[in-house]
Scaffold this active site. Structure first.
Site, PDB file in Angstrom:
ATOM      1  N   LYS A  52      64.518  70.927  31.507  1.00 45.63           N
ATOM      2  CA  LYS A  52      63.438  71.613  32.227  1.00 45.63           C
ATOM      3  C   LYS A  52      63.865  73.032  32.614  1.00 45.63           C
ATOM      4  O   LYS A  52      63.058  73.969  32.574  1.00 45.63           O
ATOM      5  CB  LYS A  52      63.061  70.815  33.476  1.00 45.63           C
ATOM      6  CG  LYS A  52      61.961  71.459  34.344  1.00 45.63           C
ATOM      7  CD  LYS A  52      60.676  71.728  33.549  1.00 45.63           C
ATOM      8  CE  LYS A  52      59.466  71.979  34.426  1.00 45.63           C
ATOM      9  NZ  LYS A  52      59.589  73.085  35.377  1.00 45.63           N
ATOM     10  N   GLU A 107      60.224  80.154  29.197  1.00 44.61           N
ATOM     11  CA  GLU A 107      58.942  80.589  29.766  1.00 44.61           C
ATOM     12  C   GLU A 107      59.053  82.008  30.331  1.00 44.61           C
ATOM     13  O   GLU A 107      58.178  82.849  30.092  1.00 44.61           O
ATOM     14  CB  GLU A 107      58.529  79.610  30.860  1.00 44.61           C
ATOM     15  CG  GLU A 107      57.229  79.927  31.568  1.00 44.61           C
ATOM     16  CD  GLU A 107      56.970  78.954  32.704  1.00 44.61           C
ATOM     17  OE1 GLU A 107      56.638  79.422  33.812  1.00 44.61           O
ATOM     18  OE2 GLU A 107      57.114  77.733  32.488  1.00 44.61           O
TER      19      GLU A 107
END
EC number: 1.1.1.44
Length: 473
Positions: A182, A189
């Site tokens: 993650k 991102e």
């Protein structure tokens, strides 16, 4: 008395929406929140659903079937530790605790080890997709106890996003592996968002594109190689108007990009692993620099730069294509760096990560979902890939698009347009493909002032030289 199948602690938007998602898949859900009024609000808004409120942690735990499955959706760090300590006295051996928060992976490693001693199964689970993803199907990255994952995998597959009917969830690896993935997702991102914003800034300033034209350009890009969630929302952002129906909202948003502090985790870890995560780290620094708004206003009046030269209308289409290619290659380099760091971490922690499966998890539900993740999945059919740039498809694209990345970066630098991640991308690309670099001089310098030794190209071993001449001695 019938007991519920799943418990959720933490009724902020992510916990609330995950509870609703779980209930919609025919599971009965117990909920608990530290603030009673929040729990009451959830129930009042969902009276028809099989969601049951509890206002003491003991009653909440006792309401669940054994082995209990409890999802923690509270703030990362100390609040998560406090919640675990709060609930631990009421748990039994074999119960399952799932931390679905935005947790630092080293905390998950520690919690996994501590809870294992108590006989509690722990899953550190990355969840991506924001509040809508939590409600409709997120990308899920569970790490920790394999035994526990097998017990809850059916539920996780049902609530996850689907890509061509395939659940976007897979067991990642032991202890902190899920939250590590993650963290990499979040770093990619950051890189994606900064690359896109630099592309927008170039198009706006070099081509004088207005918002409608920018939206049309990104819409066209979204039909090809760049098809992704972030490109899709970007084209929509340009068209959003103020309440007056005249002015575009984007033009009134302050250019200060904030962050929650999670972006720095991946960069800090890259330094620990000696991993060159330059593009993603530069995207973090770009946010920090954007926050210096007051200083930038002063600097804009003192520090000189070149006069911007706009592209003529007859060359406009070609320039747009150059930007598109530069953006795509920058994106590839960002992913290459992220997956390279995954590989290094997997080796350090003996996680045995399956990179193709990880890429599959990202194909739907999450913020970085994109068509080209299929290409990454294909590239990692062999799990021994050193770097994505060296695989057939990505090396072909790199060789085809490097001139565009080089051209757009140099054009921007020549005319004073800040492009930190584009510049970082081409610098990484050139460094990575350079057979003989300038680092030999650095080693000579280190040996000169610190006797740190060096290796030679023609002999094995480590060597030290007395660099001072007799005259200098």
């Amino acid at each position: 008395m019938l007991k519920q199948q799943v418990g959720v602690i933490g009724m902020a938007v992510m916990g609330r929406n995950l509870a609703l998602n779980i209930e919609s898949k025919k599971y009965t859900v117990s909920i608990f929140n530290r603030t009673q009024s929040v729990t009451e609000e959830v129930i009042n808004n969902n009276k028809e659903k099989k969601i049951f409120p509890y206002f003491s942690i003991k009653d909440f735990v006792n309401s669940l079937r054994k082995p209990r499955c409890i999802l923690l959706m509270v703030k990362s760090g100390q609040p998560t530790d406090e919640t675990i300590q709060f609930i631990l006295p009421y748990l039994n051996k074999g119960d399952i605790l799932i931390d679905g928060g935005n947790t630092f992976y080293k905390d998950s490693i520690r919690r996994s080890n501590d809870l294992m001693k108590c006989g509690i199964n722990f899953i550190g689970m990355g969840v991506s997709g924001g509040e809508l993803g939590a409600l409709n199907g997120p990308s899920i990255m569970p790490g920790g106890s394999r035994e526990a994952y097998d017990l809850v995998s059916s539920m996780l597959k049902k609530i996850s996003a689907k890509f061509k009917n395939e659940p976007c969830v897979s067991y990642i690896g032991p202890n902190g592996a899920g939250h590590y993935v993650k963290m990499i997702h979040n770093g990619i991102e950051y890189g994606d968002m900064q690359l896109i914003s630099e592309s927008y800034f170039i198009l706006k300033n070099v081509l004088n594109m207005k918002n409608e034209e920018l939206s049309n350009t990104f819409s066209q890009w979204n039909k090809g190689e760049l098809n992704s969630y972030l490109i899709e929302i970007t084209k929509n952002i340009f068209l959003k108007k103020e309440k007056d129906g005249i002015h575009y909202l984007i033009d009134s948003i302050l250019d200060h990009a904030e962050d929650k502090g999670t972006g720095k985790w991946i960069s800090q870890d890259a330094l620990e692993l000696h991993e060159p995560l330059s593009l993603i780290t530069e995207s973090v620094f770009a946010r920090y620099l954007s926050s210096l708004k007051d200083q930038r206003l002063i600097a804009s009046k003192i520090l000189k730069g070149p006069i911007l030269k706009c592209i003529s209308s007859q060359n406009k289409e070609l320039f747009v294509e150059e930007v598109r290619r530069a953006l795509y290659l920058g994106k590839i380099i960002s992913y290459a760096q992220g997956f390279s760091q995954l590989k290094k971490a997997s080796e350090k922690y003996s996680w045995n990560l399956q990179y193709g499966k990880i890429a599959k998890i990202f194909r739907a539900g999450c913020i970085i979902r994109a068509d080209f993740l299929e290409r990454i999945t294909d590239a990692f059919k062999s799990n021994n890939v050193t770097n994505l740039l060296l695989t057939p498809y990505f090396s072909e694209i790199s060789n085809k698009y490097e001139k565009s990345l080089r051209y757009i970066t140099s054009y921007a630098i020549k005319y004073g347009i800040p492009v930190p991640t584009f510049a970082s991308a081409i610098s990484y690309y050139d460094n990575y493909r350079t057979m003989s670099s300038s680092a030999n001089l650095i080693q000579a310098q280190r040996d000169y002032f610190g006797a740190h030794t060096y290796r030679r190209t023609d002999k094995k071993g480590y060597f030290h030289t007395n660099w001072l001449t007799k005259k200098e001695l």
